[in-house]
Scaffold this motif. Structure first.
Motif, PDB file in Angstrom:
ATOM      1  N   VAL A 540     -92.224 -34.618 -47.953  1.00  0.00           N
ATOM      2  CA  VAL A 540     -91.696 -33.704 -48.974  1.00  0.00           C
ATOM      3  C   VAL A 540     -91.945 -34.272 -50.365  1.00  0.00           C
ATOM      4  N   SER A 541     -92.005 -35.574 -50.462  1.00  0.00           N
ATOM      5  CA  SER A 541     -92.232 -36.211 -51.771  1.00  0.00           C
ATOM      6  C   SER A 541     -93.632 -35.936 -52.305  1.00  0.00           C
ATOM      7  N   LEU A 549     -85.091 -27.142 -53.845  1.00  0.00           N
ATOM      8  CA  LEU A 549     -85.071 -27.603 -52.459  1.00  0.00           C
ATOM      9  C   LEU A 549     -83.702 -27.293 -51.868  1.00  0.00           C
ATOM     10  N   LEU A 564     -88.326 -39.052 -52.832  1.00  0.00           N
ATOM     11  CA  LEU A 564     -87.976 -37.748 -53.400  1.00  0.00           C
ATOM     12  C   LEU A 564     -87.507 -37.900 -54.847  1.00  0.00           C
ATOM     13  N   LEU A 567     -89.971 -36.795 -57.691  1.00  0.00           N
ATOM     14  CA  LEU A 567     -90.357 -35.408 -57.951  1.00  0.00           C
ATOM     15  C   LEU A 567     -89.796 -34.983 -59.305  1.00  0.00           C
ATOM     16  N   LEU A 570     -88.384 -31.271 -60.007  1.00  0.00           N
ATOM     17  CA  LEU A 570     -87.274 -30.767 -59.211  1.00  0.00           C
ATOM     18  C   LEU A 570     -86.079 -30.435 -60.111  1.00  0.00           C
ATOM     19  N   VAL A 573     -81.249 -28.945 -56.044  1.00  0.00           N
ATOM     20  CA  VAL A 573     -81.267 -29.478 -54.684  1.00  0.00           C
ATOM     21  C   VAL A 573     -79.914 -29.218 -54.045  1.00  0.00           C
ATOM     22  N   SER A 590     -85.022 -38.673 -61.538  1.00  0.00           N
ATOM     23  CA  SER A 590     -84.444 -38.164 -60.292  1.00  0.00           C
ATOM     24  C   SER A 590     -83.264 -37.248 -60.559  1.00  0.00           C
TER      25      SER A 590
END
Length: 1020
Positions: A540-541, A549, A564, A567, A570, A573, A590
């Protein structure tokens, strides 16, 4: 020698300057230069050279224009009258010219045609064009001209063709402009910023053939009656996308030469004139996006030449016309977004020329006619948002369609297999929101051009076919809530083109395939509410474009892959309610370190200060398992040297000690908890007892009359529920105590009981309220269970057949509406910190209604007057879910509510679709953000125009000036927070509901914004 050359150069440059050139040419034309071998310049050469001197010609198109020539007739782009040698035509279209239109052209007294379109000319239109008395064609379209249209144009009595469209002209049009327009055949002023009343004198242009005033800001009633009677030669009338209003009167048939009638995007109302069918040459008719009402006139079936017909997004009702097949030439038909009823006729199959059909968002019933498959030219069929039933005609899947949308109906049966024609043509297929069964046919993998596939909200009861990965061009795959079973195919991302993958709320099992990393274009991955197991794959990374996500409510286990955290794109989540453990991914960008508790809760052991549970890590098991080994100085050797009996005795003793400590601690915690709960209950009873006592005391004085039936006061947090007489409420429900109101009722402020506790009492409207007390009780108790720090708690209710009241907490700081728009001059404006707190708190409250309650509660009416503020300026959402108390959402209530929430209405509701969902609240929340940040109302009316706030901010954002709309009274603010908040608001107000985020995702994005990260801001 070198000095002499430079002097010559200097003098030559002086001679080439525009000022010197103008003076020189002027002297020459006056005959002052009297050399015997020189000829004076004529007016045409002088005028064109002066005009050229003010123009920048980057591609040297006008290089042939020389002041040394005695005549310009040999110049490029110039035509002359052969009889007198004077210039008759100047055509400089599309040459990339820029600069301002200076003087000079007025010298061309025999000029008939002047065309300067599709350049970059700026400045205003010179009033001296009127000096060219013989000008017949003037085309200045597609430039950057600004200012008003000069009234001197009225003196150009010979003008036949006038095109000023696609510029930046502004201001009103003078009524004098068309005083002498008898020669005018063509006028186009479209695509400017013209405003004010529509020029009534335009009706004097009796020879007019083409009129295009579209895409401006004209307002008011254009006086159609006089226009219809006068402009009998008109062939094209385009007034689209203005702010015109009024009704279309009878008499339109007088314009019997009319071919195109375009009125879309205005505020016209009333019924469609019945004589419109007597315009025999009409080929294009577009009345979309207005407020027309009533049924379609029968006379429309006489329009045999009509090939484009759109009435979408009005308030038309009545049955769908059974005579639609009489429009044999029709190629484009759009009746979407109305209230049309009835069934579709079988005769629709006779429309052989039809290419585009959109009847979505109406109230159509019955089956889809099988004869529709006989419309051999059809490429787009949109029937979504109706109540069509039966099965999908197999013939539709034998057609050469580009788009088929049958979503949000009541269709049953299975998906037809399809034919080779459809396999090679279909690009969009949407069958969502039906009752389809039977699984996904294997042939679906043959759709080579399919870009969008939505089969969500059906009951297929089948496995995901492996062919799902065959689509080479698929960008959106939505199979949510379709009763799918089995595992996710490993090759689901073989194409690499998928951007949105949604498989939520199915019964999928097994692991997430590691091949998910092949979805290199993916920016939304949503697999929530399934039974997926195993770890989150490290691949997924690899999804560098991923923005959202969603993996909540599965059985995923293990640690979250640390990569992850890399990302950077992103934004949202949710991994809640799985079996995940360990540390959250870290990294410079992150999002995991900033997740809300709701995105993490319900796991076994995620390490986060937001969670109360244990933090579990996948660490290697220790070599020494005996607790004695850690307490003995002999180290590891003690395990082998000590007798087994003494070791066992030590373990037993240690176990009892730990157990005793745990038991004592637990007992102490329980005892303290019981005491705390008891005190809270006592306090709650004392706080609520005043309501019982006060209401009971108010009722006692009015029991003598006995004329009104006694009601029952129900308090959710109190055991006592005294009888209550409605007539005793006059002391509370009076005008002086009124503090607000809306579609659902009036709100009163009341001080009850000896403690002087202040509460808010809403007196509900009695029309359409649930009429049985048990039903009312059930619905109100559902709302009463919705408790959150950002919701106004509902404390109880009072019910009689004649009177219904709701009792809730009172917000001392009033509403957000008052703080934004009704602030007295002495009160300080809201700071950015307070505004952001209100935005985030409101988002959390709506997210709780949408995601923490089943079924979700939809507010229906998000706006500033329903956002109340406590003493700490924390937002409290009121009036949530009150529409649940209505027996039906009839048109009157919907219409009234929309008027009270102007600007907050989601487009799908404005189209009269009553299929409301959470995305309607998201749209209202987006408008709320804009209102909070800008301090402006969502819709503002000027003297001659209307400002839609979302459109205004969107234009500024596209121009890179979004911060220009920020409320100046706010003072200093952090741009790295305000800018992404505005962008989030525009995402929430997307015209397409599926493009809007959920409120849970909004909360997460806002929390990320609060910790500014520039690389994330660009991802909005």
């Amino acid at each position: 020698m070198l000095v002499g050359s430079r002097e010559v150069e200097r003098r030559m440059m002086k001679f080439q300057s525009p000022l010197f050139l103008f003076c020189f040419l002027s002297i020459a034309i006056l005959g002052i230069c009297k050399a015997e071998d020189s000829l004076p310049l004529n007016d045409d050469v002088l005028g064109l050279i002066v005009f050229k001197s003010a123009i920048y010609d980057p591609f040297s198109h006008l290089e042939s224009w020389s002041e040394d020539d005695s005549s310009p007739c040999a110049w490029e782009f110039i035509k002359c009258n052969p009889r007198n040698g004077r210039v008759s035509e100047v055509s400089l279209d599309g040459l990339g010219l820029s600069g301002k239109m200076g003087r000079g052209l007025e010298k061309l007294q025999d000029l008939k045609v002047l065309s300067l379109s599709n350049n970059n000319l700026t400045g205003s239109i010179s009033p001296e064009f009127a000096l060219i008395t013989g000008l017949e064609r003037l085309n200045l379209s597609q430039n950057n001209l600004n200012g008003n249209i000069p009234s001197s144009v009225a003196n150009m009595s010979s003008i036949q063709f006038l095109d000023l469209s696609e510029n930046s002209l502004s201001g009103p049009i003078s009524d004098d402009l068309f005083e002498n327009c008898q020669s005018l055949r063509f006028i186009a002023l479209a695509g400017n910023h013209l405003e004010g009343a529509f020029p009534t004198t335009l009706s004097r242009c009796v020879n007019l053939n083409h009129q295009n005033m579209s895409n401006n800001h004209f307002s008011g009633d254009p006086n159609f009656k006089e226009m219809f009677q006068s402009l009998t030669r008109l062939r094209t009338l385009d007034l689209s996308n203005n702010e015109l209003s009024g009704q279309l009167p009878f008499g339109i048939s007088a314009m019997h030469n009319l071919k195109e009638l375009l009125l879309q995007g205005n505020h016209f109302s009333g019924s469609i004139p019945t004589d419109i069918g007597f315009c025999p040459h009409l080929s294009t008719l577009d009345f979309s996006h207005n407020l027309f009402t009533g049924a379609l006139p029968e006379s429309l079936q006489r329009l045999n030449a009509l090939n484009f017909f759109s009435l979408s997004n009005n308030v038309l009702d009545g049955d769908f016309p059974q005579w639609i097949n009489k429009l044999s030439s029709l190629e484009y038909l759009d009746f979407s977004g109305n209230n049309l009823q009835g069934s579709l006729p079988m005769s629709i199959g006779e429309m052989n020329a039809l290419e585009f059909l959109d009847l979505s968002n109406n109230g159509l019933t019955g089956n889809i006619p099988t004869s529709m498959a006989l419309c051999g030219s059809l490429s787009v069929i949109q029937l979504s948002g109706n109540a069509l039933n039966g099965s999908i005609p197999e013939g539709l899947f034998d057609m050469e369609l580009n788009e088929l949308d049958l979503s949000r109906n009541e269709l049953t049966g299975s998906i037809p297999s399809g034919s080779s024609e459809l396999f090679e043509s279909l690009q969009v297929l949407d069958l969502s929101g039906n009752n389809l069964t039977g699984g996904l046919p294997a042939e679906m993998g043959l759709y080579s051009k399919l870009r969008y596939l939505n089969l969500s909200w059906n009951s297929f009861q089948s496995r995901l076919p492996p062919e799902i990965g065959y689509y080479q061009n698929l960008t959106v795959l939505d199979l949510r809530n379709s009763a799918l079973t089995g595992s996710i195919p490993e090759d689901i991302c073989d194409s690499g083109s998928i951007r949105i993958l949604q498989l939520d709320e199915n019964s999928l099992t097994g692991p997430i395939p590691n091949e998910i990393g092949n979805c290199s274009s993916l920016f939304l991955l949503s697999l929530s509410y399934n039974s997926l197991t195993g770890p989150i794959p490290p691949s997924v990374s690899l999804l560098k474009k991923l923005k959202i996500l969603k993996l909540e409510f599965n059985q995923l286990s293990g640690e979250i892959p640390q990569d992850l955290g890399k990302l950077e794109n992103l934004l949202a989540v949710n991994i809640s309610y799985n079996r995940l453990i360990g540390r959250l991914p870290a990294g410079p960008g992150s999002i995991f370190q900033n997740l809300d508790q709701s995105a993490l809760e319900g796991n076994l052991g995620i390490c986060s200060p937001l969670l109360r549970g244990p933090c579990k890590m996948n660490v290697p098991k220790p070599l020494v398992l005996d607790p004695n080994a850690y307490g003995n100085h002999g180290g590891d050797q003690n395990q082998d040297d000590e007798p087994s009996r003494s070791t066992g005795s030590f373990r037993h003793h240690r176990f009892l000690s730990v157990s005793a400590i745990v038991a004592i601690s637990a007992a102490a915690v329980i005892a303290v908890g019981v005491m705390v709960i008891t005190l809270i209950n006592v306090s709650a009873r004392r706080k609520l007892a005043f309501v019982d006592n006060a209401l009971e005391s108010m009722c006692s004085s009015s029991t003598k009359s006995g004329s009104v039936a006694a009601g029952k006061l129900i308090l959710f947090d109190s055991k006592s529920s005294p009888d209550w007489i409605s007539s005793s409420l006059e002391s509370i429900l009076n005008k002086a105590a009124e503090i607000g109101g809306g579609v659902f009722g009036t709100v009163y402020k009341a001080s009850l009981g000896g403690e002087g506790k202040v509460v808010a009492i809403k007196k509900l409207v009695t029309s359409n309220i649930v009429e049985y007390p048990e039903d009312f009780d059930r619905e109100v108790r559902t709302l009463g269970r919705a408790r959150h720090q950002n919701l106004i708690p509902l404390r109880g209710y009072y019910w009689t057949p004649q009177l219904q009241l709701l009792v809730s907490d009172y917000a001392p700081e009033g509403s957000l509406q008052a703080k934004l728009h009704e602030r007295p001059p002495s009160a300080a404006p809201l700071t950015w910190a307070t505004r952001f707190k209100i935005v985030l708190g409101t988002a959390k409250g709506l997210a709780h209604l949408h995601h923490s309650i089943r079924p979700p509660i939809i507010h229906y009416n998000v706006k500033p007057s329903n956002i109340l503020l406590d003493e700490h300026m924390n937002p409290k959402i009121s009036d949530f879910g009150l529409a649940r108390l209505l027996t039906k959402l009839d048109k009157h209530v919907i219409s009234s509510r929309f008027q009270s929430a102007l600007g907050y209405v989601a487009p799908e509701l404005a189209c009269q679709s009553l299929r409301v969902n959470e995305k309607c609240d998201v749209f209202g929340f987006g408008v709320l953000i804009l209102e909070i940040v800008t301090g402006r109302r969502p819709v503002e009316y000027g003297e001659d125009n209307v400002m839609i706030l979302s459109d205004h901010v969107r234009v500024l954002l596209e121009q890179g000036n979004a911060l220009d709309c920020v409320d100046p009274s706010m003072g200093n603010y952090p741009e790295d927070e305000v800018s992404p908040v505005l962008k989030l608001a525009l995402v929430c107000t997307s015209q397409i509901p599926s493009s809007r985020p959920s409120m849970a995702e909004v909360v997460q994005i806002l929390q990320v914004i609060k910790t500014p990260l520039p690389q994330r801001m660009e991802a909005f």
